[in-house]
Design a protein around this motif. Structure first.
Motif, PDB file in Angstrom:
ATOM      1  N   PRO A  70      21.789  34.636  -1.578  1.00 11.71           N
ATOM      2  CA  PRO A  70      22.289  33.499  -0.786  1.00 11.71           C
ATOM      3  C   PRO A  70      21.707  32.160  -1.200  1.00 11.71           C
ATOM      4  O   PRO A  70      22.291  31.108  -0.889  1.00 11.71           O
ATOM      5  CB  PRO A  70      21.855  33.864   0.642  1.00 11.71           C
ATOM      6  CG  PRO A  70      21.766  35.362   0.646  1.00 11.71           C
ATOM      7  CD  PRO A  70      21.250  35.713  -0.722  1.00 11.71           C
ATOM      8  N   LEU A  71      20.574  32.168  -1.910  1.00 12.46           N
ATOM      9  CA  LEU A  71      19.959  30.923  -2.338  1.00 12.46           C
ATOM     10  C   LEU A  71      20.581  30.372  -3.618  1.00 12.46           C
ATOM     11  O   LEU A  71      20.569  29.165  -3.849  1.00 12.46           O
ATOM     12  CB  LEU A  71      18.451  31.118  -2.557  1.00 12.46           C
ATOM     13  CG  LEU A  71      17.634  31.572  -1.333  1.00 12.46           C
ATOM     14  CD1 LEU A  71      16.171  31.740  -1.727  1.00 12.46           C
ATOM     15  CD2 LEU A  71      17.771  30.562  -0.187  1.00 12.46           C
ATOM     16  N   TRP A  72      21.135  31.281  -4.473  1.00 12.57           N
ATOM     17  CA  TRP A  72      21.642  30.797  -5.750  1.00 12.57           C
ATOM     18  C   TRP A  72      23.150  31.005  -5.958  1.00 12.57           C
ATOM     19  O   TRP A  72      23.696  30.613  -6.976  1.00 12.57           O
ATOM     20  CB  TRP A  72      20.895  31.445  -6.919  1.00 12.57           C
ATOM     21  CG  TRP A  72      20.773  32.945  -6.895  1.00 12.57           C
ATOM     22  CD1 TRP A  72      19.736  33.674  -6.435  1.00 12.57           C
ATOM     23  CD2 TRP A  72      21.720  33.906  -7.393  1.00 12.57           C
ATOM     24  NE1 TRP A  72      19.966  35.035  -6.592  1.00 12.57           N
ATOM     25  CE2 TRP A  72      21.170  35.199  -7.196  1.00 12.57           C
ATOM     26  CE3 TRP A  72      22.972  33.819  -7.996  1.00 12.57           C
ATOM     27  CZ2 TRP A  72      21.829  36.379  -7.553  1.00 12.57           C
ATOM     28  CZ3 TRP A  72      23.634  34.989  -8.364  1.00 12.57           C
ATOM     29  CH2 TRP A  72      23.055  36.242  -8.133  1.00 12.57           C
ATOM     30  N   GLU A  73      23.820  31.574  -4.954  1.00 16.51           N
ATOM     31  CA  GLU A  73      25.271  31.735  -5.090  1.00 16.51           C
ATOM     32  C   GLU A  73      25.945  31.567  -3.739  1.00 16.51           C
ATOM     33  O   GLU A  73      25.553  32.199  -2.754  1.00 16.51           O
ATOM     34  CB  GLU A  73      25.609  33.103  -5.679  1.00 16.51           C
ATOM     35  CG  GLU A  73      27.085  33.269  -6.013  1.00 16.51           C
ATOM     36  CD  GLU A  73      27.373  34.537  -6.794  1.00 16.51           C
ATOM     37  OE1 GLU A  73      28.553  34.809  -7.050  1.00 16.51           O
ATOM     38  OE2 GLU A  73      26.425  35.254  -7.154  1.00 16.51           O
ATOM     39  N   SER A  74      26.963  30.746  -3.690  1.00 18.42           N
ATOM     40  CA  SER A  74      27.706  30.515  -2.450  1.00 18.42           C
ATOM     41  C   SER A  74      28.776  31.585  -2.274  1.00 18.42           C
ATOM     42  O   SER A  74      29.299  32.108  -3.262  1.00 18.42           O
ATOM     43  CB  SER A  74      28.365  29.134  -2.472  1.00 18.42           C
ATOM     44  OG  SER A  74      27.397  28.118  -2.616  1.00 18.42           O
ATOM     45  N   PRO A  75      29.121  31.925  -1.040  1.00 18.12           N
ATOM     46  CA  PRO A  75      30.175  32.924  -0.819  1.00 18.12           C
ATOM     47  C   PRO A  75      31.522  32.411  -1.299  1.00 18.12           C
ATOM     48  O   PRO A  75      31.770  31.198  -1.307  1.00 18.12           O
ATOM     49  CB  PRO A  75      30.157  33.126   0.695  1.00 18.12           C
ATOM     50  CG  PRO A  75      29.533  31.892   1.244  1.00 18.12           C
ATOM     51  CD  PRO A  75      28.552  31.431   0.216  1.00 18.12           C
ATOM     52  N   PRO A  76      32.407  33.308  -1.734  1.00 19.39           N
ATOM     53  CA  PRO A  76      33.735  32.866  -2.174  1.00 19.39           C
ATOM     54  C   PRO A  76      34.556  32.351  -0.999  1.00 19.39           C
ATOM     55  O   PRO A  76      34.246  32.628   0.166  1.00 19.39           O
ATOM     56  CB  PRO A  76      34.347  34.149  -2.760  1.00 19.39           C
ATOM     57  CG  PRO A  76      33.642  35.251  -2.047  1.00 19.39           C
ATOM     58  CD  PRO A  76      32.249  34.771  -1.803  1.00 19.39           C
ATOM     59  N   LYS A  77      35.578  31.634  -1.331  1.00 23.07           N
ATOM     60  CA  LYS A  77      36.499  31.131  -0.307  1.00 23.07           C
ATOM     61  C   LYS A  77      37.122  32.311   0.438  1.00 23.07           C
ATOM     62  O   LYS A  77      37.550  33.283  -0.192  1.00 23.07           O
ATOM     63  CB  LYS A  77      37.590  30.297  -0.989  1.00 23.07           C
ATOM     64  CG  LYS A  77      38.623  29.715  -0.044  1.00 23.07           C
ATOM     65  CD  LYS A  77      39.685  28.958  -0.827  1.00 23.07           C
ATOM     66  CE  LYS A  77      40.774  28.420   0.092  1.00 23.07           C
ATOM     67  NZ  LYS A  77      41.839  27.718  -0.688  1.00 23.07           N
ATOM     68  N   PRO A  78      37.160  32.273   1.761  1.00 25.28           N
ATOM     69  CA  PRO A  78      37.723  33.413   2.498  1.00 25.28           C
ATOM     70  C   PRO A  78      39.209  33.582   2.227  1.00 25.28           C
ATOM     71  O   PRO A  78      39.928  32.614   1.952  1.00 25.28           O
ATOM     72  CB  PRO A  78      37.455  33.044   3.967  1.00 25.28           C
ATOM     73  CG  PRO A  78      37.284  31.561   3.978  1.00 25.28           C
ATOM     74  CD  PRO A  78      36.666  31.204   2.659  1.00 25.28           C
ATOM     75  N   PHE A  79      39.666  34.836   2.307  1.00 25.04           N
ATOM     76  CA  PHE A  79      41.085  35.130   2.162  1.00 25.04           C
ATOM     77  C   PHE A  79      41.851  34.703   3.410  1.00 25.04           C
ATOM     78  O   PHE A  79      41.294  34.656   4.518  1.00 25.04           O
ATOM     79  CB  PHE A  79      41.299  36.633   1.951  1.00 25.04           C
ATOM     80  CG  PHE A  79      41.023  37.110   0.552  1.00 25.04           C
ATOM     81  CD1 PHE A  79      41.967  36.954  -0.449  1.00 25.04           C
ATOM     82  CD2 PHE A  79      39.825  37.737   0.248  1.00 25.04           C
ATOM     83  CE1 PHE A  79      41.724  37.408  -1.740  1.00 25.04           C
ATOM     84  CE2 PHE A  79      39.574  38.197  -1.030  1.00 25.04           C
ATOM     85  CZ  PHE A  79      40.523  38.027  -2.028  1.00 25.04           C
ATOM     86  N   HIS A  80      43.126  34.411   3.213  1.00 27.49           N
ATOM     87  CA  HIS A  80      44.050  34.270   4.342  1.00 27.49           C
ATOM     88  C   HIS A  80      44.599  35.656   4.636  1.00 27.49           C
ATOM     89  O   HIS A  80      45.408  36.194   3.873  1.00 27.49           O
ATOM     90  CB  HIS A  80      45.186  33.304   4.008  1.00 27.49           C
ATOM     91  CG  HIS A  80      46.286  33.293   5.031  1.00 27.49           C
ATOM     92  ND1 HIS A  80      46.078  32.913   6.343  1.00 27.49           N
ATOM     93  CD2 HIS A  80      47.599  33.649   4.939  1.00 27.49           C
ATOM     94  CE1 HIS A  80      47.223  33.033   7.014  1.00 27.49           C
ATOM     95  NE2 HIS A  80      48.149  33.472   6.183  1.00 27.49           N
ATOM     96  N   GLU A  81      44.129  36.266   5.720  1.00 27.82           N
ATOM     97  CA  GLU A  81      44.454  37.661   6.012  1.00 27.82           C
ATOM     98  C   GLU A  81      45.784  37.756   6.756  1.00 27.82           C
ATOM     99  O   GLU A  81      45.966  37.143   7.822  1.00 27.82           O
ATOM    100  CB  GLU A  81      43.329  38.282   6.848  1.00 27.82           C
ATOM    101  CG  GLU A  81      43.398  39.794   6.928  1.00 27.82           C
ATOM    102  CD  GLU A  81      42.117  40.388   7.494  1.00 27.82           C
ATOM    103  OE1 GLU A  81      42.181  41.493   8.053  1.00 27.82           O
ATOM    104  OE2 GLU A  81      41.056  39.732   7.356  1.00 27.82           O
ATOM    105  N   ILE A  82      46.706  38.522   6.205  1.00 21.18           N
ATOM    106  CA  ILE A  82      48.024  38.726   6.808  1.00 21.18           C
ATOM    107  C   ILE A  82      47.978  39.985   7.668  1.00 21.18           C
ATOM    108  O   ILE A  82      47.638  41.063   7.174  1.00 21.18           O
ATOM    109  CB  ILE A  82      49.109  38.859   5.729  1.00 21.18           C
ATOM    110  CG1 ILE A  82      49.179  37.588   4.884  1.00 21.18           C
ATOM    111  CG2 ILE A  82      50.466  39.170   6.351  1.00 21.18           C
ATOM    112  CD1 ILE A  82      50.128  37.697   3.695  1.00 21.18           C
ATOM    113  N   PRO A  83      48.296  39.893   8.959  1.00 26.85           N
ATOM    114  CA  PRO A  83      48.306  41.094   9.807  1.00 26.85           C
ATOM    115  C   PRO A  83      49.287  42.134   9.272  1.00 26.85           C
ATOM    116  O   PRO A  83      50.354  41.791   8.756  1.00 26.85           O
ATOM    117  CB  PRO A  83      48.746  40.566  11.176  1.00 26.85           C
ATOM    118  CG  PRO A  83      48.439  39.101  11.138  1.00 26.85           C
ATOM    119  CD  PRO A  83      48.630  38.680   9.706  1.00 26.85           C
ATOM    120  N   HIS A  84      48.922  43.391   9.406  1.00 27.55           N
ATOM    121  CA  HIS A  84      49.731  44.483   8.874  1.00 27.55           C
ATOM    122  C   HIS A  84      50.248  45.319  10.045  1.00 27.55           C
ATOM    123  O   HIS A  84      49.456  45.892  10.804  1.00 27.55           O
ATOM    124  CB  HIS A  84      48.879  45.348   7.948  1.00 27.55           C
ATOM    125  CG  HIS A  84      49.667  46.376   7.196  1.00 27.55           C
ATOM    126  ND1 HIS A  84      49.101  47.151   6.207  1.00 27.55           N
ATOM    127  CD2 HIS A  84      50.970  46.758   7.259  1.00 27.55           C
ATOM    128  CE1 HIS A  84      50.012  47.961   5.710  1.00 27.55           C
ATOM    129  NE2 HIS A  84      51.153  47.733   6.344  1.00 27.55           N
TER     130      HIS A  84
END
Length: 401
Positions: A86-100
């Motif tokens: 967490p100190l050297w890498e940021s989390p990826p952009k969250p997905f747009h989750e489509i309800p199933h």
């Protein structure tokens, strides 16, 4: 003048007699440095002076704590690196989750409408393309699950692992097990480049480009559905049926899969995302295994990683797949250790969870909790439970060669 002369004579006599004159003030510890009888004795005395000036804490630090720290970093450096992620890498952009939405008693027209899509007059053709290594059981379960809705199964096999190790053509030697797909199968082989020491992702990319060519040979055309996923990333059949019947679906859509390890007893999370479905476009669509869109369809299947029947298959994959560098010590490949790790639900590589926040890392540390639910698994798996018992809860012991 006589006094000064007498004093000089006395000083000369002291020097000639072998005594040493010390012009520096001394403390109690090093006071005996002056007045030694030889230069060697003087040097030894100075060394004793330094050593006498160091206390016990220094020796503990030098000979115990420092070596222990260095050895600990050697053993667990990878863990330390991942814990500090967490100190050297940021989390990826969250997905747009489509309800199933799905239920077997709901019409396809209503299911498409629930997703905001229209209904087609006829379904799209579906191509399922995979790179194959040695996962015979998982491949069978995958193809049995998808068989009703796949137009063409496309499989590429190499005589080389991603890490440059030679391997037999496992599928080629076991084609009799897959007679049920033979009329719909496009099978191809590719020779490995056997460049040891090269980044394994280069060989992997090389094989995926070859799979693009094999897809064209299989007859894929624009607007056909193409499933891009590894063998062990299995979309559910109702997911593929939904996407082939519904109109106006996204041109690229990732599939959120339930993420299992070793068998369907160890549910890691619901966050496997690399599998994707594409509406094929000539000159644009390229077979890949990375993020290609922000849209993901929820609860669309299963990812069963390292789900093998035999211990030897676990060991082979540990040495063969793209992250082989995680095998830091030879004892990781010991059969008894591998079996123990499987039944415990621990990590084969003694790694920490690959997460982006300290909260998630700490929350997933330790063995995976056992799950005793076998609900909503691939139907062929449950219909042939005796054959695939090793994949079901409560059956962690694997065959040993």
């Amino acid at each position: 003048m006589d006094c000064l002369g007498n004093y000089s004579d006395k000083l000369l006599m002291m020097t000639e007699g072998g005594a040493h004159y010390c012009s520096k003030k001394t403390d109690d510890i090093c006071g005996d440095v002056c007045g030694q009888e030889s230069s060697r004795a003087l040097s030894m005395s100075r060394l004793r002076c330094v050593l006498r000036g160091l206390d016990l804490k220094f020796y503990i630090l030098l000979f115990v704590i420092v070596p222990t720290f260095v050895f600990g970093v050697y053993l667990h450096g990878q863990k330390i690196s991942y814990f500090l992620r967490p100190l050297w890498e940021s989390p990826p952009k969250p997905f747009h989750e489509i309800p199933h939405y799905y239920h077997e008693n709901v019409s396809m027209e209503n299911l498409c409408k629930l997703h905001g899509w229209g209904i087609r007059e006829y379904p799209r053709r579906v191509f399922d393309a995979v790179l194959f290594s040695n996962e015979l059981e998982i491949l069978t379960i995958r193809w049995k699950e998808l068989y009703p809705y796949v137009t063409q199964f496309v499989l590429l096999e190499s005589n080389s692992t991603f890490t440059g190790l030679p391997k037999p053509l496992v599928f080629g030697s076991n084609q009799d097990q897959f007679k049920f797909v033979k009329p719909r199968l496009t099978y191809g082989t590719i020779g490995g480049r056997f460049k040891k020491g090269e980044n394994p992702f280069i060989e992997e990319a090389y094989q995926r480009v070859a799979l693009d060519l094999l897809l064209k040979a299989a007859g894929i055309t624009d607007d056909d559905l193409l499933i891009m996923s590894d063998v062990d990333e299995i979309p559910s059949r109702h997911t593929i049926n939904l996407l082939r019947w519904c109109d106006d679906i996204p041109s690229v859509l990732h599939l959120q899969l339930k993420n299992y390890l070793y068998s369907f007893e160890f549910l890691v999370d619901n966050n496997s995302w690399r599998a994707s479905v594409h509406r094929y476009q000539s000159g644009t669509t390229r077979y890949a295994h990375f993020r290609q869109t922000d849209k993901i369809l929820a609860d669309a299947g299963w990812h069963c990683s390292f789900c093998f029947r035999r211990i030897s298959e676990f060991i082979f994959k540990m040495k063969a797949y793209s992250h082989f560098d995680r095998v830091r010590f030879s004892h990781y490949l010991n059969e008894k250790r591998v079996q123990k790790v499987i039944c415990k639900g621990a990590d084969l590589f003694d790694m920490l969870p690959e997460e982006y926040t300290f909260k998630e890392i700490i929350g997933k540390m330790g063995p995976i909790p056992h799950s005793y639910s076998a609900v909503h698994l691939p139907s062929y798996l449950l219909e042939n439970a005796d054959e695939y018992k090793f994949l079901l809860p409560g059956n962690c012991v694997r065959e040993s060669d």
